[in-house]
Every structure is written in structure tokens, then in C-alpha cells.
Design a protein around this motif. Sequence first.
Motif, PDB file in Angstrom:
ATOM      1  N   SER A   8       0.588  -1.272   0.069  1.00 47.19           N
ATOM      2  CA  SER A   8       0.020   0.141  -0.227  1.00 47.19           C
ATOM      3  C   SER A   8       0.922   1.327   0.120  1.00 47.19           C
ATOM      4  CB  SER A   8      -0.871  -0.119   1.256  1.00 47.19           C
ATOM      5  OG  SER A   8      -0.280  -0.125   2.568  1.00 47.19           O
ATOM      6  N   LEU A   9       2.079   1.060   0.072  1.00 50.14           N
ATOM      7  CA  LEU A   9       2.995   2.286   0.066  1.00 50.14           C
ATOM      8  C   LEU A   9       4.235   2.005  -0.706  1.00 50.14           C
ATOM      9  CD1 LEU A   9       4.331   4.751   1.049  1.00 50.14           C
ATOM     10  CD2 LEU A   9       5.135   3.461   3.078  1.00 50.14           C
ATOM     11  N   VAL A  10       4.556   2.811  -1.716  1.00 48.93           N
ATOM     12  CA  VAL A  10       5.674   2.724  -2.728  1.00 48.93           C
ATOM     13  C   VAL A  10       6.664   3.732  -2.559  1.00 48.93           C
ATOM     14  CG1 VAL A  10       6.195   2.545  -5.170  1.00 48.93           C
ATOM     15  CG2 VAL A  10       4.357   1.376  -4.422  1.00 48.93           C
ATOM     16  N   ALA A  11       7.644   3.521  -2.108  1.00 48.39           N
ATOM     17  CA  ALA A  11       8.768   4.580  -1.870  1.00 48.39           C
ATOM     18  C   ALA A  11       9.739   4.480  -3.011  1.00 48.39           C
ATOM     19  CB  ALA A  11       9.401   4.524  -0.427  1.00 48.39           C
ATOM     20  N   THR A  12      10.038   5.584  -3.881  1.00 52.45           N
ATOM     21  CA  THR A  12      11.212   5.549  -4.729  1.00 52.45           C
ATOM     22  C   THR A  12      12.207   6.605  -4.519  1.00 52.45           C
ATOM     23  OG1 THR A  12       9.609   7.159  -6.106  1.00 52.45           O
ATOM     24  CG2 THR A  12       9.432   4.744  -6.283  1.00 52.45           C
ATOM     25  N   ASP A  13      13.310   6.006  -4.406  1.00 48.92           N
ATOM     26  CA  ASP A  13      14.429   7.155  -4.594  1.00 48.92           C
ATOM     27  C   ASP A  13      14.408   8.050  -6.139  1.00 48.92           C
ATOM     28  OD1 ASP A  13      16.990   8.387  -4.254  1.00 48.92           O
ATOM     29  OD2 ASP A  13      17.867   6.915  -5.797  1.00 48.92           O
ATOM     30  N   LEU A  14      15.076   8.963  -6.048  1.00 49.60           N
ATOM     31  CA  LEU A  14      14.901   9.868  -7.628  1.00 49.60           C
ATOM     32  C   LEU A  14      16.171   9.677  -8.291  1.00 49.60           C
ATOM     33  CD1 LEU A  14      13.374  13.476  -6.441  1.00 49.60           C
ATOM     34  CD2 LEU A  14      12.392  11.564  -7.624  1.00 49.60           C
ATOM     35  N   ASP A  15      17.113  10.236  -7.911  1.00 52.46           N
ATOM     36  CA  ASP A  15      18.435  10.022  -8.839  1.00 52.46           C
ATOM     37  C   ASP A  15      18.920   8.646  -8.876  1.00 52.46           C
ATOM     38  OD1 ASP A  15      19.071  12.897  -9.492  1.00 52.46           O
ATOM     39  OD2 ASP A  15      19.060  12.995  -7.289  1.00 52.46           O
ATOM     40  N   GLY A  16      19.268   8.181  -9.983  1.00 50.68           N
ATOM     41  CA  GLY A  16      19.622   6.785 -10.453  1.00 50.68           C
ATOM     42  C   GLY A  16      18.515   5.642 -10.062  1.00 50.68           C
ATOM     43  N   SER A  17      17.407   6.004  -9.847  1.00 50.46           N
ATOM     44  CA  SER A  17      16.354   5.266  -9.567  1.00 50.46           C
ATOM     45  C   SER A  17      15.101   5.565 -10.521  1.00 50.46           C
ATOM     46  CB  SER A  17      15.817   5.115  -8.036  1.00 50.46           C
ATOM     47  OG  SER A  17      17.187   4.939  -7.140  1.00 50.46           O
ATOM     48  N   LEU A  18      14.248   6.425  -9.803  1.00 54.04           N
ATOM     49  CA  LEU A  18      13.018   7.067 -10.767  1.00 54.04           C
ATOM     50  C   LEU A  18      13.384   7.818 -12.009  1.00 54.04           C
ATOM     51  CD1 LEU A  18       9.915   6.445 -10.478  1.00 54.04           C
ATOM     52  CD2 LEU A  18       9.983   8.759  -9.434  1.00 54.04           C
ATOM     53  N   LEU A  19      14.327   8.470 -11.727  1.00 54.94           N
ATOM     54  CA  LEU A  19      15.088   9.528 -12.836  1.00 54.94           C
ATOM     55  C   LEU A  19      15.944   8.964 -13.625  1.00 54.94           C
ATOM     56  CD1 LEU A  19      15.316  12.752 -11.046  1.00 54.94           C
ATOM     57  CD2 LEU A  19      13.412  12.206 -12.307  1.00 54.94           C
ATOM     58  N   ARG A  20      15.899   9.184 -14.988  1.00 58.27           N
ATOM     59  CA  ARG A  20      16.822   8.858 -15.941  1.00 58.27           C
ATOM     60  C   ARG A  20      17.849   9.929 -15.793  1.00 58.27           C
ATOM     61  NH1 ARG A  20      13.027   8.235 -21.127  1.00 58.27           N
ATOM     62  NH2 ARG A  20      12.299  10.307 -20.684  1.00 58.27           N
ATOM     63  N   GLY A  21      19.028   9.757 -16.362  1.00 57.59           N
ATOM     64  CA  GLY A  21      20.302  10.348 -16.193  1.00 57.59           C
ATOM     65  C   GLY A  21      19.961  11.917 -16.734  1.00 57.59           C
ATOM     66  N   ASP A  22      19.229  12.418 -17.377  1.00 60.16           N
ATOM     67  CA  ASP A  22      18.935  13.681 -17.953  1.00 60.16           C
ATOM     68  C   ASP A  22      17.950  14.402 -16.955  1.00 60.16           C
ATOM     69  OD1 ASP A  22      16.785  12.357 -18.794  1.00 60.16           O
ATOM     70  OD2 ASP A  22      17.003  13.021 -20.629  1.00 60.16           O
ATOM     71  N   ASP A  23      17.629  13.517 -15.721  1.00 62.93           N
ATOM     72  CA  ASP A  23      16.565  14.191 -14.721  1.00 62.93           C
ATOM     73  C   ASP A  23      15.207  14.155 -15.460  1.00 62.93           C
ATOM     74  OD1 ASP A  23      18.336  14.746 -12.799  1.00 62.93           O
ATOM     75  OD2 ASP A  23      18.086  16.650 -12.888  1.00 62.93           O
ATOM     76  N   THR A  24      14.864  13.102 -16.262  1.00 61.54           N
ATOM     77  CA  THR A  24      13.613  13.201 -16.727  1.00 61.54           C
ATOM     78  C   THR A  24      13.032  11.871 -16.263  1.00 61.54           C
ATOM     79  OG1 THR A  24      14.175  12.195 -18.807  1.00 61.54           O
ATOM     80  CG2 THR A  24      14.262  14.690 -18.660  1.00 61.54           C
ATOM     81  N   LEU A  25      11.600  11.657 -16.390  1.00 60.61           N
ATOM     82  CA  LEU A  25      10.742  10.287 -16.441  1.00 60.61           C
ATOM     83  C   LEU A  25      10.187   9.910 -17.659  1.00 60.61           C
ATOM     84  CD1 LEU A  25      10.132  12.299 -13.625  1.00 60.61           C
ATOM     85  CD2 LEU A  25       9.254  10.180 -12.990  1.00 60.61           C
ATOM     86  N   SER A  26      10.196   8.739 -17.994  1.00 59.75           N
ATOM     87  CA  SER A  26       9.859   8.248 -19.266  1.00 59.75           C
ATOM     88  C   SER A  26       8.269   7.781 -19.151  1.00 59.75           C
ATOM     89  CB  SER A  26      10.131   6.802 -19.504  1.00 59.75           C
ATOM     90  OG  SER A  26       9.796   6.027 -18.427  1.00 59.75           O
ATOM     91  N   ASP A  27       7.593   8.168 -20.277  1.00 60.55           N
ATOM     92  CA  ASP A  27       6.128   7.919 -20.212  1.00 60.55           C
ATOM     93  C   ASP A  27       5.762   6.523 -19.430  1.00 60.55           C
ATOM     94  OD1 ASP A  27       5.693  10.194 -21.545  1.00 60.55           O
ATOM     95  OD2 ASP A  27       5.572   9.422 -23.541  1.00 60.55           O
ATOM     96  N   ARG A  28       6.715   5.535 -19.728  1.00 60.48           N
ATOM     97  CA  ARG A  28       6.285   4.358 -19.065  1.00 60.48           C
ATOM     98  C   ARG A  28       6.389   4.281 -17.456  1.00 60.48           C
ATOM     99  NH1 ARG A  28       9.714  -1.579 -20.282  1.00 60.48           N
ATOM    100  NH2 ARG A  28       8.240  -2.913 -18.892  1.00 60.48           N
ATOM    101  N   THR A  29       7.332   5.011 -16.874  1.00 55.94           N
ATOM    102  CA  THR A  29       7.449   5.228 -15.724  1.00 55.94           C
ATOM    103  C   THR A  29       6.260   5.902 -15.134  1.00 55.94           C
ATOM    104  OG1 THR A  29       9.518   4.618 -15.614  1.00 55.94           O
ATOM    105  CG2 THR A  29       8.819   6.102 -13.734  1.00 55.94           C
ATOM    106  N   LEU A  30       6.018   7.035 -15.745  1.00 51.88           N
ATOM    107  CA  LEU A  30       4.565   7.949 -15.238  1.00 51.88           C
ATOM    108  C   LEU A  30       3.462   7.077 -15.369  1.00 51.88           C
ATOM    109  CD1 LEU A  30       5.558  11.196 -17.002  1.00 51.88           C
ATOM    110  CD2 LEU A  30       5.565  10.780 -14.704  1.00 51.88           C
ATOM    111  N   ALA A  31       3.255   6.221 -16.420  1.00 54.65           N
ATOM    112  CA  ALA A  31       2.212   5.087 -16.658  1.00 54.65           C
ATOM    113  C   ALA A  31       2.115   4.417 -15.110  1.00 54.65           C
ATOM    114  CB  ALA A  31       2.088   4.542 -17.771  1.00 54.65           C
ATOM    115  N   ALA A  32       3.005   3.917 -14.880  1.00 56.54           N
ATOM    116  CA  ALA A  32       3.278   2.832 -13.834  1.00 56.54           C
ATOM    117  C   ALA A  32       2.985   3.479 -12.332  1.00 56.54           C
ATOM    118  CB  ALA A  32       4.850   2.116 -13.730  1.00 56.54           C
TER     119      ALA A  32
END
Length: 271
Positions: A8-32
Amino acid sequence: MAAPLVFSLVATDLDGSLLRGDDTLSDRTLAALARVTRAGARHLVVTGRPAPRVRPLLDVIGCAGLAVCGQGAQLYDAGADRLLWSVTLDRELAATALGKIEAEVGQVYAAVDQDGVDGLTLIEPGYLMPHPTLPALRVGRRDDLWCEPISKVLLRHPALSDDELAATARSVVGSLATVTMSGPGTVELQPCGITKATGLALAAEHLGLRAEHALAFGDMPNDIPMFDWAAHGVAMANAHPELKSVADEITLSNEDDGIAVVLERLFPGEV
């Protein structure tokens, strides 16, 4: 009746995890991430970045709730744009800790993240930002770093690796501060006893959620306390070996939508 969610709780780091190297998120990740929300689970960003450096990314993600920032030193309410909780690093202790480290390894270069929703990142002469996209203000001398309350100190050494610098810092700093390594070129000093796990636990308490229902993603040693707290820890393929060694699962890299791959499996289909 629908079966209860495993997480019921999803915790995500940003740099090197949720974010790509250019500080963006893919459409696939946003959809997930949208799947997680539709399923009734909560997504929390848990990052070493201070609140002012996280705010624009939360807008992209569509997060108007809580975020754990500053390695756990800040609990940020994105909707209200205010800190619900923050812990500062005593500036005299920080200066003393720096002196002890430099007595062992020679000159290091330092930066600080100031406390508050409008706090600045200050860098002393010689310090190079590991993330050039993040704004920072260069000051003239080290003493200028201590002009306002701070949440942490960032360190770099001209010759030592991050692992070497972190190990030495831990050996000499003692109870003056907690030493973490949160990314390439990013060894940090933060308030003693403060970790991503302490911040995440506080956020979960606010939301009425528990560790046994928490899923965590990360890539660096600073994510180890978060993995220890959560029921299930997932390391990225690009993760530091120390984190991989304690992970329950290893997914693809941040460039290959590793978080999305796991979320699609755990939160299948449309809800």
C-alpha cells in the motif's frame, strides 16, 4: 470483494532510480506510477535532494502529497508547499566534522543545502556539483556556508573515491553527524541518527501506513536504511554493490524503466 493490496506504500528514490540520467521520467514510468495511484496505494518520493530541488519534479509526477527530502531530514507537503517536519545539522558540529575529515585526508571541497522550502544550495570554491542541472550559488569562502541553518553538508575529494572518502569520514566523525553516500561524487554529512528510514517512517505514520506493506526502490548505500525498514527492497541494475547485497530483488536500470517493470508486475492491468 477485491483482495487486499500486497503493498500500500511505494517509496522511490529519485536520482539513479526513478529519474533517468537527464533528470526526466519516461512515459512508461509515469504510467506505472499512475497504476499505483489507481490501485489505492500511495507513492512517496524519498530523496537526498532538499525540498526546493524536489518541488519541480513533484509537479511532473503529479504528486501533491508528502515527500521525504534531504536524506530524511525534511518531510515536505507539496500541496501546501511547506515543511511538516525538519531537522537541521548544527553548523558548529558540521565545521568540526569537516576539520576531522581534513586532518585525515587533506583538503575536501564542501557544499551545503540550507533548510527551508526556499533554502539555497551553497558551494565553496573548488566544489563541483555532481548534478550540473541543479541550481547552486558559489560563495567566496567556507565560512560563508554557515550563514543560515543547514540540513546537510556535501563533500568531494580531489583524489579519493566516494567509498574511500565515506569510509574515512565514518571513522572520524563519530556522533557529530551521520555519513551517507547518495550518488557519484556525493558523500554527505547529515544530522546524527537521521536517515531515509526515519523520514519514511514519519511519513508513513502521517498516512496511517506500515512498514510491512511498504515497497522501496533505490540505487545507493543511503537507501540501505530504507530497505531495512520496508518489507521489500528493490535495487536498480545500476545500484551500488552495497545496496544490491541487501536487496530482496534487482530490477533493470533507471535508464531501462526498472521501477516501471516491477510496478507493472505488482499492479497489473487497469484498475
